[in-house]
Motif scaffolding. Structure first.
Motif, mmCIF file in Angstrom:
data_model
loop_
_atom_site.group_PDB
_atom_site.id
_atom_site.type_symbol
_atom_site.label_atom_id
_atom_site.label_comp_id
_atom_site.label_asym_id
_atom_site.label_seq_id
_atom_site.Cartn_x
_atom_site.Cartn_y
_atom_site.Cartn_z
ATOM 1 N N UNK A 57 -15.160 -0.851 -5.121
ATOM 2 C CA UNK A 57 -13.900 -0.412 -4.517
ATOM 3 C C UNK A 57 -12.999 0.118 -5.622
ATOM 4 N N UNK A 58 -12.527 1.340 -5.464
ATOM 5 C CA UNK A 58 -11.759 2.043 -6.484
ATOM 6 C C UNK A 58 -10.367 2.403 -5.978
ATOM 7 N N UNK A 59 -9.358 2.213 -6.842
ATOM 8 C CA UNK A 59 -8.011 2.696 -6.537
ATOM 9 C C UNK A 59 -7.896 4.142 -7.003
ATOM 10 N N UNK A 60 -7.619 5.036 -6.069
ATOM 11 C CA UNK A 60 -7.357 6.432 -6.397
ATOM 12 C C UNK A 60 -5.898 6.723 -6.035
ATOM 13 N N UNK A 61 -5.634 7.794 -5.294
ATOM 14 C CA UNK A 61 -4.257 8.091 -4.933
ATOM 15 C C UNK A 61 -4.183 9.099 -3.808
ATOM 16 N N UNK A 62 -3.127 9.049 -3.020
ATOM 17 C CA UNK A 62 -2.985 9.948 -1.875
ATOM 18 C C UNK A 62 -2.754 11.394 -2.295
ATOM 19 N N UNK A 63 -2.396 11.628 -3.556
ATOM 20 C CA UNK A 63 -2.134 12.982 -4.037
ATOM 21 C C UNK A 63 -3.372 13.865 -3.980
ATOM 22 N N UNK A 64 -4.561 13.276 -3.947
ATOM 23 C CA UNK A 64 -5.790 14.071 -4.061
ATOM 24 C C UNK A 64 -6.162 14.795 -2.779
ATOM 25 N N UNK A 65 -5.633 14.366 -1.621
ATOM 26 C CA UNK A 65 -6.098 14.901 -0.343
ATOM 27 C C UNK A 65 -4.930 15.330 0.536
ATOM 28 N N UNK A 66 -5.199 16.277 1.422
ATOM 29 C CA UNK A 66 -4.187 16.792 2.339
ATOM 30 C C UNK A 66 -4.409 16.388 3.790
ATOM 31 N N UNK A 67 -5.604 15.909 4.124
ATOM 32 C CA UNK A 67 -5.910 15.572 5.512
ATOM 33 C C UNK A 67 -4.898 14.573 6.068
ATOM 34 N N UNK A 68 -4.364 14.876 7.245
ATOM 35 C CA UNK A 68 -3.427 13.977 7.894
ATOM 36 C C UNK A 68 -1.981 14.190 7.504
ATOM 37 N N UNK B 85 -8.531 6.027 7.952
ATOM 38 C CA UNK B 85 -9.833 6.313 7.361
ATOM 39 C C UNK B 85 -10.016 7.819 7.204
ATOM 40 N N UNK B 86 -10.333 8.231 5.982
ATOM 41 C CA UNK B 86 -10.662 9.627 5.663
ATOM 42 C C UNK B 86 -9.536 10.608 5.965
ATOM 43 N N UNK B 87 -8.300 10.121 5.959
ATOM 44 C CA UNK B 87 -7.140 10.999 6.024
ATOM 45 C C UNK B 87 -5.910 10.221 5.570
ATOM 46 N N UNK B 88 -4.896 10.953 5.135
ATOM 47 C CA UNK B 88 -3.672 10.300 4.712
ATOM 48 C C UNK B 88 -2.826 9.902 5.908
ATOM 49 N N UNK B 89 -1.852 9.044 5.647
ATOM 50 C CA UNK B 89 -0.993 8.525 6.704
ATOM 51 C C UNK B 89 0.295 9.338 6.827
ATOM 52 N N UNK B 90 0.727 9.658 8.036
ATOM 53 C CA UNK B 90 2.037 10.287 8.196
ATOM 54 C C UNK B 90 3.138 9.385 7.635
ATOM 55 N N UNK B 91 4.050 9.968 6.912
ATOM 56 C CA UNK B 91 5.176 9.228 6.326
ATOM 57 C C UNK B 91 4.698 8.098 5.415
ATOM 58 N N UNK B 92 3.573 8.328 4.763
ATOM 59 C CA UNK B 92 3.048 7.318 3.841
ATOM 60 C C UNK B 92 3.574 7.557 2.436
ATOM 61 N N UNK B 93 4.783 7.112 2.185
ATOM 62 C CA UNK B 93 5.451 7.451 0.927
ATOM 63 C C UNK B 93 5.285 6.386 -0.164
ATOM 64 N N UNK B 94 5.077 5.127 0.243
ATOM 65 C CA UNK B 94 4.974 4.077 -0.771
ATOM 66 C C UNK B 94 4.226 2.875 -0.219
ATOM 67 N N UNK B 95 3.792 2.015 -1.137
ATOM 68 C CA UNK B 95 3.107 0.764 -0.787
ATOM 69 C C UNK B 95 3.364 -0.228 -1.908
#
Length: 211
Positions: free
Chosen positions: A103-114, A174-184
């Protein structure tokens, strides 16, 4: 479970390690400098000092692991290959020892889906061309290494990380970013990653997460 954690001296890795121990897992923390590890001594914590970029050096740390977690990442926004190189080394060590779950931590910056049109066509392209261009390139290279492997992998893509307390009410996709997913929060990210370890539905999937 027997877990091996890379990046355990970083802020995210420290949070994952602490939660894993609290949940009853046996943890091997792989570090370059053991003096930087802030987790107190624990009967289920083993600390291995190794060159993370050397598969031979880290092989004994991943041997017999039920799962391997990497929270390694660059310390700044300059040119870097730390994610790609560390992932390459970890995969080689896991292949050698027969460990499967990664399991790897990446980042939402890499993808546009969603994403919304605003994020897809303005914010993210601007960030990729400017201050996050090196980090994004390294994350993408690391993800490519993982997808090309034969491991049972999951790539987790958080947005901006913060040190707020766990809410226990994070969102995932899964396999897409979240709407309004700005922080965690790192605490919620850690809880999610530990929950994914024995979730077969997450194997060979990209998991977006946000509060």
């Amino acid at each position: 479970m027997k877990l091996t954690i890379f990046g355990a001296t970083g802020t995210t890795g420290t949070t994952i390690t602490a939660q894993a121990l609290a949940a009853g897992h046996d943890v091997t923390a792989v570090v370059r400098d053991a003096s930087r590890l802030t987790i107190p001594d624990h009967p289920r914590l083993r600390v291995v000092t190794a060159d993370i970029m050397d598969p031979i050096s880290i092989s004994q740390a991943v041997e017999d692991a039920d799962a391997v977690i990497s929270a390694l990442g660059p310390r700044g926004t300059g040119p870097t290959t730390v994610i790609r190189d560390s992932v390459h080394s970890i995969i080689a060590a896991m292949d050698k020892t027969g460990s499967r779950r990664f399991v790897e931590v990446s980042g939402s910056i890499v993808a546009d889906e969603g994403e919304s049109l605003y994020m897809r066509y303005l914010v993210k392209p601007l960030a990729r061309r400017t201050f996050l261009r090196h980090v994004c390139a390294d994350m993408r290279a690391g993800e490519n290494e993982i997808r090309s492997s034969d491991l049972d992998w999951t790539i987790v893509r958080p947005p901006s990380l913060n040190d707020k307390q766990s809410t226990g009410s994070y969102r995932t996709a899964i396999d897409q970013n979240l709407p309004h997913g700005f922080s965690i929060s790192r605490a919620d990210l850690a809880a999610c990653m530990l929950a994914l370890l024995d979730d077969p539905a997450s194997v060979h999937r990209h998991v977006a997460i946000a509060n």
